[in-house]
Design a protein around this motif. Structure first.
Motif, mmCIF file in Angstrom:
data_model
loop_
_atom_site.group_PDB
_atom_site.id
_atom_site.type_symbol
_atom_site.label_atom_id
_atom_site.label_comp_id
_atom_site.label_asym_id
_atom_site.label_seq_id
_atom_site.Cartn_x
_atom_site.Cartn_y
_atom_site.Cartn_z
ATOM 1 N N ILE A 7 6.261 5.476 -4.813
ATOM 2 C CA ILE A 7 7.389 4.726 -5.382
ATOM 3 C C ILE A 7 8.706 5.446 -5.076
ATOM 4 O O ILE A 7 9.695 4.814 -4.696
ATOM 5 C CB ILE A 7 7.187 4.533 -6.898
ATOM 6 N N ALA A 8 8.729 6.760 -5.206
ATOM 7 C CA ALA A 8 9.944 7.520 -4.900
ATOM 8 C C ALA A 8 10.310 7.385 -3.423
ATOM 9 O O ALA A 8 11.487 7.254 -3.068
ATOM 10 C CB ALA A 8 9.753 8.986 -5.272
ATOM 11 N N LEU A 9 9.320 7.399 -2.553
ATOM 12 C CA LEU A 9 9.570 7.248 -1.123
ATOM 13 C C LEU A 9 10.134 5.859 -0.803
ATOM 14 O O LEU A 9 11.097 5.723 -0.048
ATOM 15 C CB LEU A 9 8.280 7.496 -0.336
ATOM 16 N N ILE A 10 9.564 4.828 -1.422
ATOM 17 C CA ILE A 10 10.055 3.455 -1.208
ATOM 18 C C ILE A 10 11.489 3.321 -1.717
ATOM 19 O O ILE A 10 12.348 2.734 -1.042
ATOM 20 C CB ILE A 10 9.113 2.440 -1.876
ATOM 21 N N LEU A 11 11.766 3.859 -2.892
ATOM 22 C CA LEU A 11 13.131 3.798 -3.425
ATOM 23 C C LEU A 11 14.113 4.568 -2.550
ATOM 24 O O LEU A 11 15.253 4.129 -2.346
ATOM 25 C CB LEU A 11 13.160 4.344 -4.858
ATOM 26 N N GLY A 12 13.704 5.691 -2.012
ATOM 27 C CA GLY A 12 14.570 6.458 -1.120
ATOM 28 C C GLY A 12 14.893 5.708 0.158
ATOM 29 O O GLY A 12 16.043 5.673 0.609
ATOM 30 N N VAL A 13 13.889 5.064 0.747
ATOM 31 C CA VAL A 13 14.109 4.269 1.959
ATOM 32 C C VAL A 13 15.020 3.094 1.651
ATOM 33 O O VAL A 13 15.954 2.766 2.406
ATOM 34 C CB VAL A 13 12.766 3.805 2.562
ATOM 35 N N PHE A 14 14.802 2.420 0.510
ATOM 36 C CA PHE A 14 15.645 1.288 0.121
ATOM 37 C C PHE A 14 17.089 1.731 -0.085
ATOM 38 O O PHE A 14 18.028 1.065 0.357
ATOM 39 C CB PHE A 14 15.077 0.652 -1.163
#
Length: 80
Positions: A7-14
């Motif tokens: 989830i943190a990785l997805i939020l960072g990419v977004f």
């Protein structure tokens, strides 16, 4: 724990994607470097015909003895 990392990785990419889009939009909105502060069009002096009171640019008006006129007919009418 691994779900939290995903989830943190997805939020960072977004966040990176949105940030880059905002930077690109700001770059397209700024005027070119040489055009800052320059007026879009030069101002022209306006004059009114004393007969019909129409306003027109001084460069297009016909000069006469009593002012500037919008047409030859109005110049003749006012000066006769």
């Amino acid at each position: 724990m691994k779900y939290l990392l995903v989830i943190a990785l997805i939020l960072g990419v977004f966040w990176l994607w949105r940030h880059n889009r905002q930077v690109e939009n700001k770059a397209h909105q700024t005027p070119p470097a040489g055009k800052k502060g320059a007026p879009a069009k030069a101002l022209t002096e306006m004059v009114a015909c004393p007969v019909c009171h129409v306003h027109l640019p001084k460069s297009e008006a016909l000069p006469g003895g009593k002012g500037f006129y919008c047409s030859e007919a109005h110049r003749r009418e006012a000066e006769s």
